[in-house]
Design a protein around this motif. Structure first.
Motif, PDB file in Angstrom:
ATOM      1  N   ARG A  31      55.312  17.636 -31.064  1.00  0.00           N
ATOM      2  CA  ARG A  31      55.154  18.490 -29.877  1.00  0.00           C
ATOM      3  C   ARG A  31      54.530  19.822 -30.267  1.00  0.00           C
ATOM      4  NH1 ARG A  31      60.566  19.442 -26.939  1.00  0.00           N
ATOM      5  NH2 ARG A  31      60.309  17.211 -26.516  1.00  0.00           N
ATOM      6  N   LEU A  32      55.020  20.381 -31.376  1.00  0.00           N
ATOM      7  CA  LEU A  32      54.511  21.672 -31.811  1.00  0.00           C
ATOM      8  C   LEU A  32      53.041  21.578 -32.225  1.00  0.00           C
ATOM      9  CD1 LEU A  32      55.528  24.544 -32.196  1.00  0.00           C
ATOM     10  CD2 LEU A  32      56.053  23.982 -34.574  1.00  0.00           C
ATOM     11  N   ALA A  33      52.661  20.478 -32.833  1.00  0.00           N
ATOM     12  CA  ALA A  33      51.269  20.309 -33.248  1.00  0.00           C
ATOM     13  C   ALA A  33      50.345  20.263 -32.032  1.00  0.00           C
ATOM     14  CB  ALA A  33      51.122  19.036 -34.079  1.00  0.00           C
ATOM     15  N   GLY A  34      50.764  19.534 -30.987  1.00  0.00           N
ATOM     16  CA  GLY A  34      49.936  19.444 -29.785  1.00  0.00           C
ATOM     17  C   GLY A  34      49.747  20.788 -29.114  1.00  0.00           C
ATOM     18  N   LEU A 215      64.872  12.438 -14.499  1.00  0.00           N
ATOM     19  CA  LEU A 215      64.374  12.451 -15.869  1.00  0.00           C
ATOM     20  C   LEU A 215      65.319  13.265 -16.727  1.00  0.00           C
ATOM     21  CD1 LEU A 215      60.543  13.101 -15.273  1.00  0.00           C
ATOM     22  CD2 LEU A 215      61.647  10.915 -15.804  1.00  0.00           C
ATOM     23  N   ARG A 216      65.377  12.921 -17.994  1.00  0.00           N
ATOM     24  CA  ARG A 216      66.214  13.682 -18.897  1.00  0.00           C
ATOM     25  C   ARG A 216      65.470  14.941 -19.357  1.00  0.00           C
ATOM     26  NH1 ARG A 216      65.081  12.252 -24.249  1.00  0.00           N
ATOM     27  NH2 ARG A 216      63.591  10.531 -24.484  1.00  0.00           N
ATOM     28  N   GLY A 217      66.199  15.837 -19.998  1.00  0.00           N
ATOM     29  CA  GLY A 217      65.672  17.155 -20.311  1.00  0.00           C
ATOM     30  C   GLY A 217      64.470  17.159 -21.224  1.00  0.00           C
ATOM     31  N   GLY A 218      64.307  16.128 -22.057  1.00  0.00           N
ATOM     32  CA  GLY A 218      63.167  16.109 -22.973  1.00  0.00           C
ATOM     33  C   GLY A 218      61.832  16.101 -22.257  1.00  0.00           C
ATOM     34  N   TRP A 219      61.816  15.522 -21.074  1.00  0.00           N
ATOM     35  CA  TRP A 219      60.550  15.476 -20.324  1.00  0.00           C
ATOM     36  C   TRP A 219      60.098  16.875 -19.892  1.00  0.00           C
ATOM     37  CZ3 TRP A 219      56.846  12.040 -19.517  1.00  0.00           C
ATOM     38  CH2 TRP A 219      57.085  10.715 -19.845  1.00  0.00           C
ATOM     39  N   SER A 220      61.046  17.763 -19.627  1.00  0.00           N
ATOM     40  CA  SER A 220      60.675  19.109 -19.191  1.00  0.00           C
ATOM     41  C   SER A 220      59.924  19.854 -20.287  1.00  0.00           C
ATOM     42  CB  SER A 220      61.929  19.891 -18.795  1.00  0.00           C
ATOM     43  OG  SER A 220      61.609  21.219 -18.442  1.00  0.00           O
ATOM     44  N   SER A 221      60.504  19.875 -21.500  1.00  0.00           N
ATOM     45  CA  SER A 221      59.831  20.586 -22.593  1.00  0.00           C
ATOM     46  C   SER A 221      58.514  19.913 -22.954  1.00  0.00           C
ATOM     47  CB  SER A 221      60.753  20.663 -23.812  1.00  0.00           C
ATOM     48  OG  SER A 221      61.173  19.366 -24.203  1.00  0.00           O
ATOM     49  N   SER A 222      58.462  18.576 -22.897  1.00  0.00           N
ATOM     50  CA  SER A 222      57.205  17.885 -23.165  1.00  0.00           C
ATOM     51  C   SER A 222      56.177  18.165 -22.071  1.00  0.00           C
ATOM     52  CB  SER A 222      57.456  16.372 -23.273  1.00  0.00           C
ATOM     53  OG  SER A 222      58.280  16.085 -24.376  1.00  0.00           O
ATOM     54  N   GLY A 223      56.668  18.276 -20.825  1.00  0.00           N
ATOM     55  CA  GLY A 223      55.747  18.570 -19.723  1.00  0.00           C
ATOM     56  C   GLY A 223      55.059  19.916 -19.895  1.00  0.00           C
ATOM     57  N   TRP A 224      55.793  20.932 -20.350  1.00  0.00           N
ATOM     58  CA  TRP A 224      55.171  22.239 -20.573  1.00  0.00           C
ATOM     59  C   TRP A 224      54.148  22.170 -21.700  1.00  0.00           C
ATOM     60  CZ3 TRP A 224      55.341  26.499 -17.667  1.00  0.00           C
ATOM     61  CH2 TRP A 224      56.289  26.551 -16.640  1.00  0.00           C
ATOM     62  N   GLY A 225      54.443  21.414 -22.725  1.00  0.00           N
ATOM     63  CA  GLY A 225      53.451  21.249 -23.786  1.00  0.00           C
ATOM     64  C   GLY A 225      52.205  20.551 -23.276  1.00  0.00           C
ATOM     65  N   LEU A 226      52.414  19.504 -22.446  1.00  0.00           N
ATOM     66  CA  LEU A 226      51.268  18.793 -21.891  1.00  0.00           C
ATOM     67  C   LEU A 226      50.455  19.708 -20.978  1.00  0.00           C
ATOM     68  CD1 LEU A 226      49.736  16.143 -21.591  1.00  0.00           C
ATOM     69  CD2 LEU A 226      51.249  15.562 -19.678  1.00  0.00           C
ATOM     70  N   PHE A 227      51.138  20.599 -20.242  1.00  0.00           N
ATOM     71  CA  PHE A 227      50.421  21.531 -19.368  1.00  0.00           C
ATOM     72  C   PHE A 227      49.499  22.431 -20.196  1.00  0.00           C
ATOM     73  CE2 PHE A 227      50.346  25.790 -17.348  1.00  0.00           C
ATOM     74  CZ  PHE A 227      49.591  25.466 -16.225  1.00  0.00           C
ATOM     75  N   CYS A 228      49.965  22.881 -21.355  1.00  0.00           N
ATOM     76  CA  CYS A 228      49.108  23.696 -22.218  1.00  0.00           C
ATOM     77  C   CYS A 228      47.873  22.918 -22.650  1.00  0.00           C
ATOM     78  CB  CYS A 228      49.893  24.157 -23.455  1.00  0.00           C
ATOM     79  SG  CYS A 228      51.259  25.281 -23.065  1.00  0.00           S
ATOM     80  N   VAL A 229      48.049  21.633 -22.976  1.00  0.00           N
ATOM     81  CA  VAL A 229      46.908  20.799 -23.374  1.00  0.00           C
ATOM     82  C   VAL A 229      45.941  20.622 -22.202  1.00  0.00           C
ATOM     83  CG1 VAL A 229      46.226  18.526 -24.211  1.00  0.00           C
ATOM     84  CG2 VAL A 229      48.264  19.636 -25.149  1.00  0.00           C
ATOM     85  N   VAL A 230      46.478  20.455 -20.984  1.00  0.00           N
ATOM     86  CA  VAL A 230      45.622  20.280 -19.799  1.00  0.00           C
ATOM     87  C   VAL A 230      44.793  21.541 -19.550  1.00  0.00           C
ATOM     88  CG1 VAL A 230      45.651  20.018 -17.285  1.00  0.00           C
ATOM     89  CG2 VAL A 230      47.068  18.533 -18.714  1.00  0.00           C
TER      90      VAL A 230
END
Length: 758
Positions: A31-34, A215-230
């Motif tokens: 996640r941090l790398a992305g 959804l479980r909490g992991g999706w929230s933190s992953s979603g913010w990372g994906l938003f940065c990539v978008v």
């Protein structure tokens, strides 16, 4: 293409933890790398672009904040895993949630800057309205959670629920701002803003689903990372040109009232649910109502201020009348509507003297009193304005020419009644009137600006002629515009050095009556106008004088004339170079010390001063007698001849003959043309000739056009004559042929007994 491929890999790395990939550190690292790569791409975009550098800089900061929150969360998780202690998830999640909220603020600011960069429109952002909208969304989410089956039973820890709701509300504000900027800034066809909008929508869906326990909490933190990539992906999309839209506050006003109504509706809805479950929703809804109500109060205040500002922008501060802008708007409306109106322009006479003598405070009071007097006589439906200074304008509907002139005199009478302010005395005004052109006029119907210009031209016509009221005259206006154009052309000719090519010097012979010889020539300047052809002095000398170019023109004529008749040239093999040349001086030339400098330069170049006569008129001498006498003495001291031109048309001829060191008097043509039929004129001329001869002066008669006049002049003892009977003014190249046309015996007399004039 490579960059987008790497971003796609980054998106996969960001989503891996949410899919349940085993290994906490491996999940955290992916996640941090992305997110790290997304931050790098956004920073690179901020460095390599020019127009939108600030936009991507703000978005890069938002991604960097998410990266920092992710690092903090993973750090806390690593400490918890290493120590085997539970309960450390809360601090890590709070830090990540706070970083996500701060990222929303930074994205919001980037969108505002994007709007500024793309257009010149006002910012679409309003923090108070946005926060109120976020609170309303938060209240609504709480109600929906409670309303759903089993909603009163918590499936998530309270702090996870509240943080997810807070992030969802912040994202709602970002989404609304994104759509608003897309419309206001004309970015609807720009794919980048829609990529960002889709990223916000996806992230909102993840947060809402997390809040509802889908959804479980992991999706929230992953979603913010994906938003940065978008967002980083959006920076790689090619931009399209934008078309700025017209600025409007309608969308912001509508949004304010929508939030207010929604907040009230949410509070009312909360009354239908158990009170113990709706406390948070009611608090958020109440705060939203307070915030948006404050915004409405501010909006009403802003509208009131705007209305007052617009009123001030259309009102003259000093008099309270309409100002130039307001008058122009009304005039344009009347002209576009084809209304039958009269336009008046009124200017106070000698108002500058009032300001100079009594001070501007008195002048202001006079203007205020004049405005009041004018307003008292202006009928309803008319528009009275002060355009500036001491100029007033009036737009009067339904006036014909006769009625317009009659009413203009009423206005002038009203102005006279305004006089007497603190000893200023009587006040008068000049009034110009312009009426719409007839429908059958080839020029067509004038617009508002043209009508005002015509009224202004008519006012200046009235002021220049001493009349009180003047109706616009198209012929006089065309002549005035032509004169102004010629003045500009003159200034341009002198400024560019083109005057020496445009001006010509012609010569009119002066004949000795006793011998018939060519005794002298008068140098007469002509302007070879680029548009109008060859012009006589009467057409442009006043413009030269007013434009301050007379010194340059005098130098040109003097140098041309002395070069043509000097000893180094020969107009004829029989000695036509042995004649005097007369050059006229203007009022400004006689008052210019530079004239003496020029004469000294010519003398230093070898000029014989006895071959040059400088002509001055009586009226010119009367303008500043002491200075004129001193200058003429300096001219004679250098050896130049001096002629009193237009003799007999002034009021002090005899006294000037006593004071001036003249060598010649030049009889005005107004006497010459009346000699044959008016015995009184003959006696005056005879007396003038005898007096001049007793004083040792030569007498030249100009304007000789027939043989009968010539014979009378000969009988009266005139020394020399000049006029169309002998010759019209000749171009330099035509002088030799004209001289050769004279008989050789006539030329043998050479120069007459005295020197002649310009």
């Amino acid at each position: 293409m490579l960059l987008r491929s790497v971003l796609l890999v980054s998106a996969v790395l960001v989503l891996l933890p949410a899919t349940g990939v085993p290994g906490d550190l491996a999940s955290a690292g992916s996640r941090l790398a992305g997110v790290s790569f997304a931050v790098a791409v956004l920073r690179r975009k901020a460095r390599t672009t020019e127009e939108e550098r600030t936009v991507w800089r703000w978005l890069a900061r938002a991604a960097a904040v998410v990266w920092a929150g992710t690092v903090a969360q993973f750090g806390v998780s690593a400490v918890a895993g290493a120590s085997g202690r539970a309960g450390l998830e809360l601090p890590g999640d709070v830090v990540l949630s706070a970083s996500c909220l701060l990222a929303c603020v930074l994205v919001y600011q980037g969108l505002i800057v994007w709007n500024r960069t793309s257009t010149r429109l006002a910012d679409p952002g309003d923090w108070l309205n946005g926060i109120s909208a976020g609170l309303a969304v938060s209240a609504l989410l709480h109600l929906v959670i409670v309303w759903r089956p089993g909603g009163h039973e918590r499936t998530l820890p309270w702090w996870v629920l509240e943080m997810s709701v807070a992030r969802s509300s912040a994202l709602f504000i970002v989404l609304g701002t994104t759509l608003t900027v897309a419309v206001m800034a004309g970015l609807v066809r720009d794919p980048r803003i829609w990529v960002i909008a889709l990223g916000v929508v996806f992230l909102m869906a993840v947060e809402v689903a997390t809040a509802f326990g889908v959804l479980r909490g992991g999706w929230s933190s992953s979603g913010w990372g994906l938003f940065c990539v978008v967002v980083a992906w959006a920076s790689t999309v090619r931009a399209r040109p934008v078309r700025p839209q017209e600025a409007t506050t309608q969308s912001l006003t509508i949004g304010t009232f929508v939030v207010l109504l929604a907040s009230v509706a949410i509070i009312l809805l909360a009354t239908r649910l158990p009170p113990q479950s709706t406390g948070v929703a009611v608090i958020c809804g109440g705060l939203a109502v307070v915030g948006v109500s404050t915004r409405v109060v501010r909006l009403v205040s802003d509208l009131s201020t705007l209305a007052q500002t617009r009123q001030d922008a259309l009102t003259d501060d000093l008099t309270g009348l309409a100002n130039r802008r307001a008058f122009g708007q009304q005039l344009d409306l009347a002209a576009e509507g084809g209304d039958d109106v009269a336009v008046y322009l009124l200017d106070l006479d000698r108002f500058k003297e009032v300001n100079d003598r009594f001070g501007h405070a008195v002048g202001d009071r006079l203007l205020q009193r004049t405005a009041g007097r004018l307003a008292a006589v202006v009928p309803a439906g008319a528009v009275l304005a002060r355009l500036g200074g001491d100029e007033f304008a009036l737009l009067l509907p339904g006036a014909d020419a006769v009625g317009a002139v009659r009413f203009a005199h009423e206005l002038a009478a009203a102005v006279q009644g305004a006089g007497g302010v603190e000893g200023t005395g009587q006040v008068s005004a000049s009034v110009g009137i312009a009426l719409p052109t007839r429908a059958d006029d080839p020029a067509g119907t004038p617009d508002g600006g043209e009508l005002l210009r015509r009224a202004d031209a008519a006012m200046y016509q009235a002021k220049s002629t001493g009349e009180v009221v003047r109706l616009y005259d198209d012929a006089i206006d065309r002549a005035g515009r032509e004169e102004a154009l010629m003045a500009d052309e003159l200034s341009c000719a002198f400024a560019t050095g083109d005057a020496s090519r445009q001006f010509r010097v012609h010569y009119q012979p002066q004949l000795d009556l006793s011998s018939g010889a060519v005794a002298g020539v008068e140098a007469l300047v002509r302007w070879q106008h680029p548009r109008l052809g060859l012009l006589a002095p009467a057409a442009f000398l006043d413009l030269v004088e007013r434009g301050g170019h007379m010194a340059d023109l005098t130098e040109f004529v003097l140098r041309e004339a002395t070069a043509a008749t000097g000893p180094r040239t020969s107009w004829s093999p029989v000695g036509a170079n042995d004649v005097r040349v007369a050059v006229n001086l203007s009022a400004s030339s006689l008052a210019d010390p530079g004239l003496l400098v020029l004469l000294d330069e010519l003398l230093a170049e070898g000029l014989d001063p006895t071959a040059v006569v400088l002509e001055v008129t009586e009226t010119l001498l009367m303008s500043n007698p002491e200075q004129a006498v001193e200058m003429t003495r300096e001219i004679r001291h250098r050896g130049f001849g001096l002629s009193i031109d237009d003799y007999g048309t002034g009021y002090s001829s005899l006294s000037y003959l006593v004071d001036l060191p003249a060598t010649e008097v030049k009889l005005d043509r107004s006497f010459t043309v009346r000699l044959s039929g008016d015995d009184r004129v003959r006696q005056i001329v005879a007396g003038t000739v005898e007096l001049a001869h007793r004083l040792g002066l030569r007498v030249v008669a100009e304007g000789v056009e027939d043989e009968a006049t010539l014979e009378v002049l000969r009988s009266l003892g005139i020394d020399e004559t000049q006029g169309y009977l002998h010759s019209r003014p000749l171009a330099p190249a035509d002088v030799p042929a004209w001289v050769r046309g004279r008989s050789a015996p006539a030329l043998s007399g050479g120069r007459s007994r005295s020197a002649t004039a310009p």
